[in-house]
Design a protein around this motif. Sequence first.
Motif, PDB file in Angstrom:
ATOM      1  N   TYR A 143       0.838  -1.203   0.000  1.00 58.50           N
ATOM      2  CA  TYR A 143       0.000   0.000   0.000  1.00 58.50           C
ATOM      3  C   TYR A 143       0.870   1.250   0.000  1.00 58.50           C
ATOM      4  N   GLU A 144       0.459   2.195  -0.821  1.00 58.92           N
ATOM      5  CA  GLU A 144       1.234   3.441  -0.886  1.00 58.92           C
ATOM      6  C   GLU A 144       1.066   4.298   0.361  1.00 58.92           C
ATOM      7  N   ASN A 145      -0.062   4.096   1.066  1.00 55.82           N
ATOM      8  CA  ASN A 145      -0.313   4.934   2.246  1.00 55.82           C
ATOM      9  C   ASN A 145       0.292   4.345   3.533  1.00 55.82           C
ATOM     10  N   LYS A 165      -6.128  14.651   7.314  1.00 53.70           N
ATOM     11  CA  LYS A 165      -6.067  13.198   7.179  1.00 53.70           C
ATOM     12  C   LYS A 165      -6.332  12.522   8.520  1.00 53.70           C
ATOM     13  N   ILE A 209      -4.362   9.908  10.544  1.00 55.50           N
ATOM     14  CA  ILE A 209      -3.036   9.279  10.538  1.00 55.50           C
ATOM     15  C   ILE A 209      -2.945   8.320  11.727  1.00 55.50           C
ATOM     16  N   ASN A 236      -7.140   0.441   4.335  1.00 52.28           N
ATOM     17  CA  ASN A 236      -8.087   1.486   4.742  1.00 52.28           C
ATOM     18  C   ASN A 236      -8.295   1.576   6.258  1.00 52.28           C
ATOM     19  N   ASP A 284      -6.002   7.071   6.747  1.00 56.21           N
ATOM     20  CA  ASP A 284      -5.536   7.523   5.435  1.00 56.21           C
ATOM     21  C   ASP A 284      -4.035   7.274   5.276  1.00 56.21           C
ATOM     22  N   LEU A 285      -3.321   7.428   6.393  1.00 53.78           N
ATOM     23  CA  LEU A 285      -1.863   7.284   6.331  1.00 53.78           C
ATOM     24  C   LEU A 285      -1.417   6.481   7.551  1.00 53.78           C
TER      25      LEU A 285
END
Lengths: 994, 137
Positions: free
Chosen positions: A708-710, A729, A731, A808, A826-827
């Motif tokens: 996952y990029e996040n 966001k 986080i 997610n 989100d992150l």
Amino acid sequence: MSASSVLVIGGGIAGIQASLDLANAGAHVYLIEKAPFLGGRMAQLFKTFPTNDCSTCIEAPLIVEAHRHSNIDVLVDSEVMTVAGKAGDFKVKVLKKPKYVNDNCTSCGDCFDACPEAVPNEFDVGLKLRKAIYLPFPQAVPSTYTIDRDLCLNKGHLIACEKCLEACEVENCIDFEMKAEMLDLDVVSIIVACGGSVLDPRSLENYGYGKFENVITNMEFERLVSASGPTEGELIELEGMESPKRITFVLCAGSRDVNFQGYCSRVCCMNSIKEALLAKEHLKDVEITLLYMDIRSFGKGFEEYYNRAKEMGIKFVRGKASDVTKEEEHLVVRVENTEEGKIEDMETDMVVLAPPLLPAEHIGDLAKVLDIKLDDDGFFKMEQVNVLPLRGTKEGIFLCGVATGPKDIADSVAEASGAASGALSYAEKREHPIVDIPEKGGEGEPRIGVFVCHCGNNIAGVVDVEDVAGYAGELPNVVHSENTLFACADSTIEDIINTIREKDLNRIIVAACSPKTHGDLFMDALIEAGINPYLFEMSNIRNQCSWVHADEPERATEKSKTLIRMSVARANLAEPLIAETSSVTKSALIVGGGIAGLTAALDLNAQGIDVTLIEKQEELGGRLRELHKLSPEGIEASKLLTQKMKDLLKSNVNVMTSATLDDVKGYVGNFQVTIKSLEGVTTKDFGPIILAIGSDLYEPTEFGYEDYENVITNLELEKMMEEGPIEGKTISFIQCVGARNEEYPGCSRYCCETGIHQAAQVAEDNKVNFLYKDMRTFGKGAEENYKIASEKGVRFFRWTEQPEFDGNEVKVQDVFSDMTLALPTDLLVLSVAMRPNQETVEKLVEVLKVPLSEEGFLMEKHVKLGPVESSIAGVYLAGCVSGPKRLDESVSSASGAAAKAAALLSKDEILVSPIVAFVREDNCRWCARCSEVCPYSAIDIVEIEGGKVAWVNGAMCTGCGACVVECPTKAMILKGFKDEQIEAQIDAMMGELA
Amino acid sequence: MSWDPQILVFACNWCSYGGADAAGVSRFQYPPDVQIVRVMCSGRVDPGFVLRAFNKGADGVLVTGCHLGDCHYQDGNYKAEKRVEMLYTLLGQLGIQSERLGLEWISAAEGQRFANVITDFVGKIRRLGPANGGEGP
């Protein structure tokens, strides 16, 4: 020329270490201690975590070394009154209070027995009595007794109790006329190692200290289990005097507590775990519970120690005790168990409190005298908390140990060496004591002199010393024998020296006490008399006869004769031993150009030392280049690094980038190092090597980091924060990624603090979740940031089962709520573990044969007392090479390593102990068993004409003798402990004297 | 006739010799049937020394050193442990009861432990009687 002097304030382990580092680098030291003895709090401890090393055993040799060092003036019972002037030229006034006993004291203890006045002994936290004339504890140094005049009945002419004076058989020893002295000292720099104090536990009213006898502090507990403590190590309840069946340790009893101290006291988790383990050792069936908020086992080997405690059946309950009450025969501790979410009343027999560490008493007065500032917690303020942690707020004044905040022994010792490094930059004039050891004395037939000590009544009260001296006089080769009241008295030393000269003695035996405490004194007498000091033997007839066989005087006398007969057997075969010298190349190599390497390089440069620094990357700066804002104050990393680079440009440090270490030959003082760089391969000579190779970070495979990029690491978040604001966001942070698991048990130490700092920063404009196991915000200002993060709305979740992430949502089994929660994210930020710098470590193992810990970091010489030295002489450790460190800790250890290197480089040649292994080449069959068993890689098999032979590097040999036993052809000899000598001792014990 | 055993104790410079000193300082009493030979490390104790002592008539030999993990020379006490184990087998073959050889770890602070260890070992050797098979107690 005389050496520049440095003032060290405080004679605990930090002050002692700083003094030794200064003195070994040729500076002169005034070591000032308020108490009548050296050793500080460490001397009171029974064991040290995480190795359960005996505290006295490892500290005492350093105390004795500091006390005997000719570059150190130890001033006990002394206090700094005023300081004027500036760095390089401080004028200091010191008040030295009288001891009323002078240096003629032989510590025989006769006065102690005679003294009629007794009070609780401070050293045993009041659990044992002392007299008005006393030695705080048996191993105290200086070992001169001291008189507490407040308690003493002799108040001049009013009441003339002189019982001690009457009992003392030493001439000119107790002196009631002794006066306080004001000393004027000129020093170039000052080290503050004043230690700290502990909160008076009586103020912890809700825990019932002072009200219930069986509520005690951890230091009282330490003295109770101590072999040398008031109960001789028997763990008993103070009320009832029985062994407790249940013990409850209350951690954070006033630390991390809004009503007392907000900060973490850093040592209590580990110290309590240690004490719990000790209790378990003493009483197998005892039930032990530790009440804690977070277990902060952040140091090297700490997590494993914590795990061991759990395996031993010690119960850990997460929750802070609220109060202690008494019901009938037992105590009741009330605690909110945050894991079970309920209030519990726990019955117990003994409660052990861990009260907070506080600034030293009267620290405000000392700050005024020194004209330096205190921080918000009342400790001395560091000039800059990340990269100048050892400097006070005035030039020339350095800080170490608990002076700047709570700290354990290892961290204090590393800082002490680091502070010495700073102080040394002002000490331009250096001097080393000249040691001129006579070689003669071994030639011709043995002519042995025996001196049998009465030690006042200590030996003579049991052993018939005249009979013993008469017996010794009849033994073969003994040409002189006498008995003497005190062998260690100055007048007897004179007598020994004169007798050696008059009777041409070439072997000396003193039958008295222990060679460990008094051997050096008599060896010095031999040197003065002009014969080699290794022609000396000691028969320990006090500690091994009179003191331990008091009821059997006849057999004690016979045993004394046997001991002397054994000494004669050994002395007959003694040879003069000469310490070999080895030259020192006056140049230092530093491997690694991160903050640790840069700090060490600049420290050494400030002392005018030639330094070469190699860095494998193209640019200097290491990890610091990748960081944005630093915990705890939020200062920009780039700002600090730029300053260091400016300092470097101004310096004479020879920097080589894109350069790696290729090979190392040689030994301490004489390393030949091959360096590979873009310009090719060069070989250069260096005296010391400082390893500042940093660490790697764990590359996660979990939490979908690769998919996952996040999902990013905490380091990647730093970069992101530097690039621009992060807003709007959700986080989530996950701590302990790659740490504190089965594969890799250690804590990485830095990441709770930096994680909290990052979370607090992004919490302004984002929703933040923080998922952790134990919150380990122990550094300066870190606990405060934890509070700030919480106030900014960061939500905390505690896990024991590893959370999951699907791109997610983070799924976490939250311990507080005991619910499985799904946190939209989100992150996801992973706080990753520090791991060894694999590639470079492998190279170091190959070329230097450095030993590694189980986790692959380099081992220190001693985990407590040798944190910046490797086990290879002349190779020192800076920063994360030996294990995860926070930024200020890396800097402190780098300065510490620099101090060790500076000490080596201050000498033109180094003396090597003469008790080393030696090869009889004719017998050697070069089987290499010796080199295999040598723990110090001191033996090589070398080519000679007609074959090969084992060769001992005297500079690396420590004289353990393992190789001698291993050698199948008796080719190995240990000088001073030859097979023949030990065999002769055995024969003499059985009555045969050759 | 009364008999007193002759027992040789090897003590390492850093730990157990310090333990013996500490026993003295604190006046912990133990039987006078032991003689201490100081070595730098328990790893210096050659099996030959032990055999020599028995050969010369010693009734017991006790090797002492730092607690495992505490060795001043990293692992000398582990070496001592291996050699003592080897000696147990060898003593049996030589017809010497292996209980006559002991191995104990004593720190420099453990004065009481030093006295206890010596007292226990002396008691054991007294129960075993003289090594040469002569008159027992």
